[in-house]
Design a protein around this motif. Sequence first.
Motif, short mmCIF file in Angstrom:
data_model
loop_
_atom_site.label_atom_id
_atom_site.label_comp_id
_atom_site.label_asym_id
_atom_site.label_seq_id
_atom_site.Cartn_x
_atom_site.Cartn_y
_atom_site.Cartn_z
N THR A 1 7.73 45.77 0.63
CA THR A 1 6.98 44.67 1.21
C THR A 1 7.21 43.41 0.38
O THR A 1 7.56 43.49 -0.80
N PHE A 2 7.01 42.25 0.99
CA PHE A 2 7.30 40.98 0.32
C PHE A 2 6.03 40.12 0.21
O PHE A 2 5.28 39.99 1.18
N PRO A 3 5.80 39.53 -0.97
CA PRO A 3 4.68 38.59 -1.11
C PRO A 3 4.89 37.36 -0.22
O PRO A 3 6.02 36.92 0.00
N VAL A 4 3.79 36.81 0.28
CA VAL A 4 3.83 35.63 1.13
C VAL A 4 3.33 34.43 0.33
O VAL A 4 2.30 34.50 -0.35
N LEU A 5 4.06 33.31 0.43
CA LEU A 5 3.71 32.06 -0.25
C LEU A 5 3.41 31.01 0.80
O LEU A 5 4.28 30.64 1.59
N SER A 6 2.17 30.54 0.84
CA SER A 6 1.77 29.50 1.80
C SER A 6 1.87 28.15 1.12
O SER A 6 1.24 27.92 0.09
N PHE A 7 2.66 27.23 1.71
CA PHE A 7 3.01 25.98 1.04
C PHE A 7 2.53 24.78 1.85
O PHE A 7 2.84 24.65 3.04
N GLY A 8 1.78 23.87 1.18
CA GLY A 8 1.28 22.67 1.83
C GLY A 8 2.12 21.44 1.52
O GLY A 8 2.45 21.18 0.37
N HIS A 9 2.46 20.68 2.56
CA HIS A 9 3.30 19.50 2.41
C HIS A 9 2.50 18.31 1.87
O HIS A 9 1.26 18.29 1.91
N GLY A 10 3.20 17.29 1.42
CA GLY A 10 2.58 16.07 0.94
C GLY A 10 2.17 15.15 2.08
O GLY A 10 2.49 15.38 3.25
N PHE A 11 1.48 14.08 1.72
CA PHE A 11 0.98 13.09 2.69
C PHE A 11 2.14 12.50 3.51
O PHE A 11 3.12 12.01 2.95
N VAL A 12 2.03 12.57 4.83
CA VAL A 12 3.03 12.16 5.82
C VAL A 12 4.43 12.67 5.48
O VAL A 12 5.43 12.05 5.85
#
Length: 391
Positions: free
Chosen positions: A67-78
Amino acid sequence: MKSIKFKITLILLFAMILGFSQPFQIGHTTINFTDFSRSNRVIATEVYYPSDVAGDNVAMTTSTTVTFPVLSFGHGFVMTWDAYQNYWSFLVPNGYIMVFPKSEGSFSPSHLDFGKDLSFVLEQMTVLGNNPSSIFYNRISTMNAVMGHSMGGGASFLAAQLNSNIKTLVNFAPAETTPSAIQAAASIAIPSLVFSGVNDCVTPPNTNQIPMYNGLASPCKTLINIIGGSHCQMANSSFFCGVGESSCSPQPTITRTVQQNIINSYILPWLDFQLKGNCLQGNAFDTQIAVDNSITFQKNCIQCNPLDIDNLGVKPLIKIFPNPAMDFINVSGVLGIKYEIKIYDISAKLILTKEFTTETTLETSHLAKGIYTYSIQNTDKISSNGKFCKE
């Protein structure tokens, strides 16, 4: 002398990384997740995952059944998700799934909703891992991370505050948010890694990353300040980020490639230890950071105690084996010495304490799968700390 040691360390580190990595290709798909608890909010998400053939909507890799770990990534402003190809092109081939929610891309974003989105897509990937009709069926690990850059970095603090199932926090030049990421830090006790650029004029470290780091309640946290690094060079080129950065000072004194190489040399060892229990990678992280003259840093822990592994042929004073464990672990120390071992779960809750002399065996069959932290102290109050993985 320090420069020579640093170069040697980098060579050893990348040799280690190559040794543990798998030659995965990068698969990609787009998924629209619906959060029914928030008025049927639709969260369009780009997903990148290990595959045997690169492309859109291809199968997960069959070269391994792990199984693989999941990485949730948030983008920068606009900013858009594709500005962060430097992360997925590096981490996915090394055995990680990355998900990029595309919400809150307007000029008036809701930071709280974005934090909720980062948390929600992690939960939904777990749901897909239990769905026989999904390409992710039985391929999603219980270990995961929330990550982000700038606004997304600040929102990742909000996500970690909201979701107790998140295992580690990693972000890049995180920006203060509304509600406050700095205030949220006080309720975050998971392992956390924060990057800042010393020459960041968009989200200056003194008013953003440093207060966030100082506020974290985590018993294991690290702040890495990249000398000459900037805000926008945490990602690939972005028009809006570049416009904002060009209007302030100081400007970066290192190239984007150099800055991203520095980042890569730390994020993989950190994730490999925190999410995969790879003690050698944890030790590589600590070894590099101590001699790296391209950064300054603060930290309050070691990733993996050198006393707990056979390091270059030197026998450890304390051994814990097997690691990973299944039904039991053996703890072996020095003949005749009295010890006390304490074991904590991923949320830092104490789950076991035992005193012993020389060696002991601990039952682990009742423990849930995952990463556990231990602390061992002898009668002279000398401590050894580390982690083991329960399979």
